[in-house]
Design a protein around this motif. Sequence first.
Motif, mmCIF file in Angstrom:
data_model
loop_
_atom_site.group_PDB
_atom_site.id
_atom_site.type_symbol
_atom_site.label_atom_id
_atom_site.label_comp_id
_atom_site.label_asym_id
_atom_site.label_seq_id
_atom_site.Cartn_x
_atom_site.Cartn_y
_atom_site.Cartn_z
ATOM 1 N N SER A 220 0.948 -1.276 -0.022
ATOM 2 C CA SER A 220 0.124 -0.048 0.004
ATOM 3 C C SER A 220 0.737 1.143 0.111
ATOM 4 O O SER A 220 0.316 2.240 -0.471
ATOM 5 C CB SER A 220 -0.809 -0.063 1.055
ATOM 6 N N GLY A 221 2.117 1.387 0.373
ATOM 7 C CA GLY A 221 2.942 2.333 0.524
ATOM 8 C C GLY A 221 2.644 3.422 1.726
ATOM 9 O O GLY A 221 2.989 4.525 1.534
ATOM 10 N N LEU A 222 1.921 3.003 2.579
ATOM 11 C CA LEU A 222 1.516 3.882 3.584
ATOM 12 C C LEU A 222 2.684 4.262 4.594
ATOM 13 O O LEU A 222 3.377 3.204 4.912
ATOM 14 C CB LEU A 222 0.364 3.566 4.480
ATOM 15 N N ARG A 223 2.491 5.494 5.092
ATOM 16 C CA ARG A 223 3.592 5.865 6.195
ATOM 17 C C ARG A 223 3.228 4.778 7.372
ATOM 18 O O ARG A 223 2.222 4.639 7.620
ATOM 19 C CB ARG A 223 3.483 7.258 6.443
ATOM 20 N N THR A 224 4.206 4.991 8.278
ATOM 21 C CA THR A 224 3.872 4.243 9.497
ATOM 22 C C THR A 224 2.829 4.905 10.367
ATOM 23 O O THR A 224 1.720 3.894 10.784
ATOM 24 C CB THR A 224 5.189 4.315 10.413
ATOM 25 N N ASP A 236 -12.840 1.585 2.079
ATOM 26 C CA ASP A 236 -13.820 1.383 1.219
ATOM 27 C C ASP A 236 -13.657 -0.064 0.492
ATOM 28 O O ASP A 236 -13.033 -0.111 -0.625
ATOM 29 C CB ASP A 236 -14.145 2.467 0.091
ATOM 30 N N LEU A 237 -14.049 -1.234 1.059
ATOM 31 C CA LEU A 237 -13.562 -2.289 0.319
ATOM 32 C C LEU A 237 -14.299 -2.575 -0.935
ATOM 33 O O LEU A 237 -13.782 -3.311 -1.865
ATOM 34 C CB LEU A 237 -13.746 -3.659 1.436
ATOM 35 N N GLU A 238 -15.600 -2.082 -1.028
ATOM 36 C CA GLU A 238 -16.460 -2.493 -2.025
ATOM 37 C C GLU A 238 -15.672 -1.869 -3.376
ATOM 38 O O GLU A 238 -15.535 -2.415 -4.337
ATOM 39 C CB GLU A 238 -17.726 -1.857 -1.829
ATOM 40 N N HIS A 239 -15.281 -0.874 -3.374
ATOM 41 C CA HIS A 239 -14.593 0.014 -4.429
ATOM 42 C C HIS A 239 -12.879 0.110 -4.270
ATOM 43 O O HIS A 239 -12.297 0.536 -5.389
ATOM 44 C CB HIS A 239 -15.093 1.631 -4.549
ATOM 45 N N GLY A 240 -12.445 -0.831 -3.445
ATOM 46 C CA GLY A 240 -11.049 -0.778 -3.381
ATOM 47 C C GLY A 240 -10.241 0.336 -3.207
ATOM 48 O O GLY A 240 -9.251 0.460 -3.682
ATOM 49 N N ILE A 241 -10.659 1.197 -2.303
ATOM 50 C CA ILE A 241 -10.128 2.738 -1.975
ATOM 51 C C ILE A 241 -9.808 2.830 -0.603
ATOM 52 O O ILE A 241 -10.863 2.233 0.376
ATOM 53 C CB ILE A 241 -11.094 3.894 -2.104
ATOM 54 N N VAL A 242 -8.855 3.211 -0.180
ATOM 55 C CA VAL A 242 -8.499 3.591 1.077
ATOM 56 C C VAL A 242 -8.051 5.046 1.243
ATOM 57 O O VAL A 242 -7.442 5.881 0.404
ATOM 58 C CB VAL A 242 -6.975 2.753 1.611
ATOM 59 N N HIS A 243 -8.865 5.920 2.002
ATOM 60 C CA HIS A 243 -8.867 7.195 2.194
ATOM 61 C C HIS A 243 -7.882 7.563 3.218
ATOM 62 O O HIS A 243 -7.901 7.220 4.576
ATOM 63 C CB HIS A 243 -10.162 7.717 2.706
ATOM 64 N N VAL A 261 -2.115 16.849 3.782
ATOM 65 C CA VAL A 261 -2.881 16.639 2.429
ATOM 66 C C VAL A 261 -3.446 15.035 2.370
ATOM 67 O O VAL A 261 -2.696 14.303 2.377
ATOM 68 C CB VAL A 261 -2.074 16.867 1.061
ATOM 69 N N ALA A 262 -4.831 15.095 2.416
ATOM 70 C CA ALA A 262 -5.516 13.780 2.277
ATOM 71 C C ALA A 262 -5.361 13.146 1.080
ATOM 72 O O ALA A 262 -5.289 14.102 -0.037
ATOM 73 C CB ALA A 262 -6.965 14.035 2.605
ATOM 74 N N ARG A 263 -5.511 11.811 0.817
ATOM 75 C CA ARG A 263 -5.288 11.325 -0.640
ATOM 76 C C ARG A 263 -6.212 10.092 -0.540
ATOM 77 O O ARG A 263 -6.298 9.225 0.422
ATOM 78 C CB ARG A 263 -3.971 10.927 -0.712
ATOM 79 N N ARG A 264 -6.531 9.414 -1.734
ATOM 80 C CA ARG A 264 -7.048 8.175 -1.979
ATOM 81 C C ARG A 264 -6.211 7.363 -2.565
ATOM 82 O O ARG A 264 -5.379 7.479 -3.490
ATOM 83 C CB ARG A 264 -8.366 8.459 -3.060
ATOM 84 N N VAL A 265 -6.181 6.194 -1.969
ATOM 85 C CA VAL A 265 -5.014 5.159 -2.303
ATOM 86 C C VAL A 265 -5.865 4.016 -2.902
ATOM 87 O O VAL A 265 -6.737 3.574 -2.228
ATOM 88 C CB VAL A 265 -4.166 4.568 -1.057
ATOM 89 N N ILE A 266 -5.489 3.703 -4.112
ATOM 90 C CA ILE A 266 -6.270 2.778 -4.944
ATOM 91 C C ILE A 266 -5.557 1.240 -4.689
ATOM 92 O O ILE A 266 -4.328 1.086 -4.644
ATOM 93 C CB ILE A 266 -6.132 3.013 -6.234
ATOM 94 N N MET A 267 -6.404 0.552 -3.919
ATOM 95 C CA MET A 267 -5.945 -0.897 -3.665
ATOM 96 C C MET A 267 -5.356 -1.967 -4.870
ATOM 97 O O MET A 267 -6.338 -1.711 -5.765
ATOM 98 C CB MET A 267 -6.783 -1.534 -2.628
ATOM 99 N N ASN A 268 -4.399 -2.575 -4.435
ATOM 100 C CA ASN A 268 -4.147 -3.514 -5.586
ATOM 101 C C ASN A 268 -4.702 -4.987 -5.060
ATOM 102 O O ASN A 268 -5.244 -4.852 -3.784
ATOM 103 C CB ASN A 268 -2.643 -3.830 -5.893
ATOM 104 N N SER A 269 -4.686 -5.937 -5.694
ATOM 105 C CA SER A 269 -4.953 -7.284 -5.276
ATOM 106 C C SER A 269 -4.515 -7.842 -3.969
ATOM 107 O O SER A 269 -5.192 -8.389 -3.031
ATOM 108 C CB SER A 269 -4.765 -8.398 -6.423
ATOM 109 N N ARG A 270 -3.169 -7.486 -3.783
ATOM 110 C CA ARG A 270 -2.551 -7.771 -2.434
ATOM 111 C C ARG A 270 -2.879 -7.143 -1.250
ATOM 112 O O ARG A 270 -3.464 -7.532 -0.125
ATOM 113 C CB ARG A 270 -0.834 -7.943 -2.709
#
Length: 382
Positions: A220-224, A236-243, A261-270
């Motif tokens: 996901s590349g999120l900071r700690t 948002d598991l349905e749409h594969g998004i993490v806010h 700055v807030a951002r939308r992280v698009i999830m990959n399959s993993r």
Amino acid sequence: MGRIGLGVEVRETSIRLSFTFEGRQYRRTLKANGQPISPTLANVGFAERLAAEIRTRIKFGTFSMREYFHEDDTGTGVLTVGQQLDTWLSTLRVEHSTRAGYSSAVRFWQSSTCDKFGKKLGDLPLRTMLTSHVLTALASRPDLSGKTRNNYLGVLQDALEAAVTDRVLEVNPAAKVPKAKHQKLPPDPFTREESEAILQKIGQLFPGHVFNMAEFWFWSGLRTGELLGLTWANVDLEHGIVHVRESLVRGQYKGSTKTNVARRVIMNSRSRAALERQSLLPRAKGPTVFLDPRTSKGWANETVFLKSYWIPVLKWLGIRYRRPYNCRHTYATQMLMAGMNPAFCAGQLGHSVEIFLGTYSRWLDGDRNALEMGRLEAAISG
């Protein structure tokens, strides 16, 4: 009791100034941190200069009691460097984590030796402070990294600049102290083979909460702080998004990210699979996504994860130690090696494109650099 110079009274264990301001007679014992300064030759000389300066400023109408004397519970004394630092820190409205860093810098300056006699910088009367005092204090701690040295210096410069603004000082004695040159370490990501080996071993030894968090971190590349502070309300598991809107720093929730700055992280399959598995586990009463399996509560910081899970797994596998934060670097480089658009990658990590390219430029060409060098080697051997 003796009297040396106009307006200076030298007593057995102290020095007192005497002056008339706005028709009122004042007597002020010179103090440092609430204690009278001893009547040494150097201190008497300072008192004489201070008395002369006060008379001059009274004459020209530029004298202010606040500029010269600090009121406290023990009486009136000369404002010290330590008191100025405390005053400056108390006026700031900053995040908990930022204040903790500033407090560490303030403690450093207050306790550092600033001359050959072992005097502490914090005890020094503010108006007697010299650039050499700052340099001596820094020289007393050669173990400080360049980054830490510069952070500490920045705090001192800001605190003294506030004194200049308040007309307590005419010039900032730390303004021209040069910053240390230091090279920012480049990213040190795990290879794809290393990351997969780590996840496989964690999955074997610590399935469930720990494995799900580790896989999500790698993919996901999120900071700690963003990872530890992630809540189900922002998934948002349905749409594969993490806010990504908030983070957990030093055990305290911060209502924003590192860059605010807030951002939308698009999830990959993993990463999506990791969260789907996590959603099936018993949840804590709180909203936190990832939980410490020993307590069923959210992680306060990464310390327990490091000591109980991360470090043992790396030792078991014989993989060179790197912080879990390098999972973020690993994800960034994996995206670039896959040929993804750098602007998209930067947005996913919460970087500006400029910062992202400067940080990960080595991986921009994926495997093409090795291919090009391979052509040269083929020509050499041919």
